[in-house]
Design a protein around this motif. Structure first.
Motif, PDB file in Angstrom:
ATOM      1  N   ASN A  64       8.301  10.747  -6.232  1.00  0.00           N
ATOM      2  CA  ASN A  64       8.519  10.326  -7.618  1.00  0.00           C
ATOM      3  C   ASN A  64       8.940   8.867  -7.741  1.00  0.00           C
ATOM      4  OD1 ASN A  64       8.016  12.984  -8.602  1.00  0.00           O
ATOM      5  ND2 ASN A  64      10.107  13.576  -8.062  1.00  0.00           N
ATOM      6  N   ASP A  65       9.185   8.198  -6.600  1.00  0.00           N
ATOM      7  CA  ASP A  65       9.600   6.801  -6.640  1.00  0.00           C
ATOM      8  C   ASP A  65       8.456   5.901  -7.102  1.00  0.00           C
ATOM      9  OD1 ASP A  65      12.174   7.310  -5.797  1.00  0.00           O
ATOM     10  OD2 ASP A  65      11.696   7.039  -3.668  1.00  0.00           O
ATOM     11  N   THR A  66       8.810   4.857  -7.853  1.00  0.00           N
ATOM     12  CA  THR A  66       7.807   3.909  -8.330  1.00  0.00           C
ATOM     13  C   THR A  66       7.491   2.894  -7.241  1.00  0.00           C
ATOM     14  OG1 THR A  66       9.440   2.355  -9.191  1.00  0.00           O
ATOM     15  CG2 THR A  66       8.708   4.141 -10.671  1.00  0.00           C
ATOM     16  N   LEU A  67       6.404   2.171  -7.440  1.00  0.00           N
ATOM     17  CA  LEU A  67       6.026   1.131  -6.487  1.00  0.00           C
ATOM     18  C   LEU A  67       7.118   0.067  -6.400  1.00  0.00           C
ATOM     19  CD1 LEU A  67       3.811   0.004  -4.621  1.00  0.00           C
ATOM     20  CD2 LEU A  67       2.859  -1.181  -6.609  1.00  0.00           C
ATOM     21  N   LEU A  68       7.738  -0.272  -7.520  1.00  0.00           N
ATOM     22  CA  LEU A  68       8.816  -1.251  -7.526  1.00  0.00           C
ATOM     23  C   LEU A  68       9.991  -0.774  -6.669  1.00  0.00           C
ATOM     24  CD1 LEU A  68       9.865  -3.926  -8.651  1.00  0.00           C
ATOM     25  CD2 LEU A  68      10.808  -2.654 -10.602  1.00  0.00           C
ATOM     26  N   THR A  69      10.325   0.511  -6.772  1.00  0.00           N
ATOM     27  CA  THR A  69      11.410   1.075  -5.970  1.00  0.00           C
ATOM     28  C   THR A  69      11.082   1.021  -4.488  1.00  0.00           C
ATOM     29  OG1 THR A  69      12.094   2.565  -7.756  1.00  0.00           O
ATOM     30  CG2 THR A  69      12.762   3.161  -5.523  1.00  0.00           C
ATOM     31  N   VAL A  70       9.861   1.391  -4.147  1.00  0.00           N
ATOM     32  CA  VAL A  70       9.444   1.391  -2.736  1.00  0.00           C
ATOM     33  C   VAL A  70       9.533  -0.015  -2.152  1.00  0.00           C
ATOM     34  CG1 VAL A  70       7.548   1.830  -1.140  1.00  0.00           C
ATOM     35  CG2 VAL A  70       7.965   3.400  -3.037  1.00  0.00           C
ATOM     36  N   ARG A  71       9.032  -0.989  -2.888  1.00  0.00           N
ATOM     37  CA  ARG A  71       9.077  -2.369  -2.393  1.00  0.00           C
ATOM     38  C   ARG A  71      10.514  -2.848  -2.221  1.00  0.00           C
ATOM     39  NH1 ARG A  71       4.298  -4.953  -6.198  1.00  0.00           N
ATOM     40  NH2 ARG A  71       2.536  -4.406  -4.845  1.00  0.00           N
ATOM     41  N   SER A  72      11.373  -2.511  -3.180  1.00  0.00           N
ATOM     42  CA  SER A  72      12.772  -2.918  -3.126  1.00  0.00           C
ATOM     43  C   SER A  72      13.485  -2.273  -1.936  1.00  0.00           C
ATOM     44  CB  SER A  72      13.473  -2.545  -4.426  1.00  0.00           C
ATOM     45  OG  SER A  72      14.850  -2.809  -4.355  1.00  0.00           O
ATOM     46  N   GLU A  73      13.254  -0.972  -1.731  1.00  0.00           N
ATOM     47  CA  GLU A  73      13.934  -0.237  -0.665  1.00  0.00           C
ATOM     48  C   GLU A  73      13.465  -0.676   0.726  1.00  0.00           C
ATOM     49  OE1 GLU A  73      16.486   2.483  -0.915  1.00  0.00           O
ATOM     50  OE2 GLU A  73      16.615   1.016  -2.541  1.00  0.00           O
ATOM     51  N   THR A  74      12.171  -0.873   0.885  1.00  0.00           N
ATOM     52  CA  THR A  74      11.670  -1.292   2.201  1.00  0.00           C
ATOM     53  C   THR A  74      12.120  -2.711   2.522  1.00  0.00           C
ATOM     54  OG1 THR A  74       9.554  -1.949   1.197  1.00  0.00           O
ATOM     55  CG2 THR A  74       9.662   0.240   2.190  1.00  0.00           C
ATOM     56  N   ALA A  75      12.177  -3.593   1.524  1.00  0.00           N
ATOM     57  CA  ALA A  75      12.650  -4.960   1.742  1.00  0.00           C
ATOM     58  C   ALA A  75      14.128  -4.969   2.127  1.00  0.00           C
ATOM     59  CB  ALA A  75      12.427  -5.795   0.488  1.00  0.00           C
ATOM     60  N   ARG A  76      14.899  -4.047   1.558  1.00  0.00           N
ATOM     61  CA  ARG A  76      16.334  -4.011   1.803  1.00  0.00           C
ATOM     62  C   ARG A  76      16.685  -3.343   3.129  1.00  0.00           C
ATOM     63  NH1 ARG A  76      20.528  -0.460   0.428  1.00  0.00           N
ATOM     64  NH2 ARG A  76      19.057   0.972  -0.572  1.00  0.00           N
ATOM     65  N   LYS A  77      15.933  -2.304   3.505  1.00  0.00           N
ATOM     66  CA  LYS A  77      16.344  -1.466   4.634  1.00  0.00           C
ATOM     67  C   LYS A  77      15.555  -1.697   5.925  1.00  0.00           C
ATOM     68  CE  LYS A  77      17.948   2.423   1.801  1.00  0.00           C
ATOM     69  NZ  LYS A  77      17.784   3.874   1.520  1.00  0.00           N
ATOM     70  N   PHE A  78      14.314  -2.143   5.824  1.00  0.00           N
ATOM     71  CA  PHE A  78      13.460  -2.185   7.007  1.00  0.00           C
ATOM     72  C   PHE A  78      13.539  -3.530   7.722  1.00  0.00           C
ATOM     73  CE2 PHE A  78      10.081   1.205   5.693  1.00  0.00           C
ATOM     74  CZ  PHE A  78      11.073   2.171   5.769  1.00  0.00           C
ATOM     75  N   SER A  79      13.630  -3.456   9.056  1.00  0.00           N
ATOM     76  CA  SER A  79      13.509  -4.655   9.880  1.00  0.00           C
ATOM     77  C   SER A  79      12.031  -5.047   9.961  1.00  0.00           C
ATOM     78  CB  SER A  79      14.038  -4.381  11.287  1.00  0.00           C
ATOM     79  OG  SER A  79      13.190  -3.436  11.945  1.00  0.00           O
ATOM     80  N   LYS A  80      11.752  -6.168  10.625  1.00  0.00           N
ATOM     81  CA  LYS A  80      10.366  -6.619  10.788  1.00  0.00           C
ATOM     82  C   LYS A  80       9.516  -5.543  11.458  1.00  0.00           C
ATOM     83  CE  LYS A  80       7.543  -9.869  13.425  1.00  0.00           C
ATOM     84  NZ  LYS A  80       7.546 -10.946  14.443  1.00  0.00           N
ATOM     85  N   HIS A  81      10.020  -4.973  12.558  1.00  0.00           N
ATOM     86  CA  HIS A  81       9.241  -3.973  13.286  1.00  0.00           C
ATOM     87  C   HIS A  81       9.127  -2.665  12.499  1.00  0.00           C
ATOM     88  CE1 HIS A  81      10.190  -6.245  17.254  1.00  0.00           C
ATOM     89  NE2 HIS A  81       9.074  -6.671  16.702  1.00  0.00           N
ATOM     90  N   GLU A  82      10.125  -2.333  11.718  1.00  0.00           N
ATOM     91  CA  GLU A  82      10.032  -1.142  10.865  1.00  0.00           C
ATOM     92  C   GLU A  82       8.994  -1.340   9.769  1.00  0.00           C
ATOM     93  OE1 GLU A  82      14.359   1.050  10.940  1.00  0.00           O
ATOM     94  OE2 GLU A  82      14.246  -0.942   9.997  1.00  0.00           O
ATOM     95  N   HIS A  83       8.904  -2.559   9.231  1.00  0.00           N
ATOM     96  CA  HIS A  83       7.866  -2.865   8.247  1.00  0.00           C
ATOM     97  C   HIS A  83       6.484  -2.689   8.868  1.00  0.00           C
ATOM     98  CE1 HIS A  83       9.380  -4.198   4.367  1.00  0.00           C
ATOM     99  NE2 HIS A  83      10.403  -4.770   4.962  1.00  0.00           N
ATOM    100  N   GLU A  84       6.305  -3.211  10.082  1.00  0.00           N
ATOM    101  CA  GLU A  84       5.018  -3.073  10.768  1.00  0.00           C
ATOM    102  C   GLU A  84       4.669  -1.604  10.964  1.00  0.00           C
ATOM    103  OE1 GLU A  84       5.450  -7.152  13.484  1.00  0.00           O
ATOM    104  OE2 GLU A  84       5.706  -5.167  14.387  1.00  0.00           O
TER     105      GLU A  84
END
Length: 405
Positions: A187-207
């Motif tokens: 149910n999360d929006t695209l804006l929420t997903v982008r915000s959460e991944t930017a806040r929580k994920f390291s470079k390798h987690e993003h990859e």
């Protein structure tokens, strides 16, 4: 080397001693010109004629392998580029089914497809071919083809449409992958997903997350991206590896996958979940043993070769440049600049070399470290009329003095 007592065309059983050498490579032998013509679609990639390989042979090779072509001009000539840019991975898969059916059905498939494409009559030729097949025997891919004939007109997708399609595709992929993470919700929006991944994920987690999303969307990473190298696509057939990754992520959590990636243990994760063939593959294991941080220079070289295959030859200013490791180890440092003839000679040499059956990248790496690139390459390719140039170009700083090894 081929058995000199048997015709090199695998469907022929002729064991006559009166076999004729291929005039191009002087290595394989055939009992007749008919067998040589029949085998040409396979042998063209090993022969050393020095002539450009027509895109129909790339198409036929990839249809045998059941993979979507990555060679740029083949993708353009036969509709894959436009189909995948507009409707995604489904377009490439549908086209594979279509061409595989045509190749099975046509008496002279490569000759016919090559002629239709050259004369810009691909749509007409495909229609006529399928009209000779009883309706009950026609694959569903033909119905799909009738609804998407615009993919075969040879024109490029306009840039605005291309950018919009890419962004829409990425957004859909990310939203689909997000619920697989421990914090994600459908149910999360695209804006929420982008915000959460930017806040929580390291470079390798993003990859890792974006790769997870790519596989869930039934796509393969593109050869110029870090994912192509870091997830082992330089070492394995593209479609086969994508299918194995699809199988893996259906059996493990995102967190398991992320942890295996960041600790260089993806092959062990495959083996743990019963995908033993890939988990024990020596080339895949070698690439992944240092991923996501370190790789042998030969794997950077292989990615460069894969990028060359996928690059648009009509845009030379965008030609891929290899990593510094490759420039130092594999002779490019002996060229004056990236646009000169010597650079192009090395690109062509390594493209041919990696296409050779039986060429082991790890043996190439070992030859590089011994300072024996020229000797190694001579075992697979005929270097004339550029023998003197290659002797100069294929020099590197190896072997290192014992104190520096």
């Amino acid at each position: 080397m081929a058995d000199r007592r048997r015709c090199s065309y695998t469907s022929c059983e002729d064991t006559s001693l009166d076999l004729k050498c291929c005039a191009g490579c002087r290595t394989v032998r055939y009992c007749s010109s008919m067998c040589q013509r029949a085998d040409w679609g396979r042998h063209v990639f090993d022969c050393t004629t020095g002539k450009p390989i027509n895109t129909v042979y790339y198409l036929a090779r990839d249809m045998r392998r059941d993979v979507v072509p990555v060679h740029y001009q083949t993708r353009v000539d036969y509709g894959f580029d436009k189909a995948e840019r507009i409707i995604g991975a489904e377009g490439g898969n549908k086209l594979c089914r279509l061409y595989q059916g045509l190749i099975r059905h046509l008496e002279n498939p490569l000759m016919d497809l090559r002629r239709w494409q050259k004369e810009r009559r691909l749509v007409e030729g495909i229609k006529r071919a399928f009209e000779t097949i009883p309706i009950q025997d026609r694959d569903t891919s033909y119905t799909w083809f009738l609804d998407h004939q615009e993919f075969f007109d040879g024109s490029a997708v306009d840039e605005d449409t291309k950018k919009r399609q890419i962004q829409d595709s990425v957004d859909i992929m990310v939203l689909k992958a997000w619920p697989y993470t421990s914090d994600g919700s459908p149910n999360d929006t695209l804006l929420t997903v982008r915000s959460e991944t930017a806040r929580k994920f390291s470079k390798h987690e993003h990859e890792c997350f974006f790769f997870f999303a790519t596989i869930l969307a039934q796509r393969c990473p593109e050869s110029e991206t870090v994912m192509w190298l870091k997830f082992g696509f330089v070492a394995e057939p593209e479609r086969e590896l994508r299918l194995r990754y699809t199988e893996l992520i259906s059996r493990c959590t995102f967190e398991e996958f992320r942890d295996a990636y960041t600790t260089s243990s993806i092959p062990a994760l495959f083996a743990h979940h019963g995908i033993v063939a890939l988990g024990s593959d020596r080339l895949f294991q070698d690439v992944m043993s240092g991923s996501p941080k370190t790789f042998k220079s030969v794997w950077h070289l292989k990615q460069h070769v894969d990028e060359l295959a996928a690059a648009n030859p009509h845009e030379p200013h965008l030609a891929p440049i290899p990593e510094l490791f490759v420039i130092c180890d594999y002779g490019y440092k002996n060229c004056q600049k990236a646009e000169d003839e010597d650079w192009k000679l090395l690109d062509d040499l390594y493209t041919q070399l990696f296409a050779k059956h039986g060429m082991d990248p790890l043996e190439l790496h070992a030859a590089c470290r011994r300072g024996e690139l020229l000797q190694f390459v001579k075992g697979f390719l005929r270097l004339s009329p550029w023998s003197a140039k290659y002797a100069r170009l294929l020099k590197n700083a190896y072997p290192l003095p014992a104190s520096r090894a």
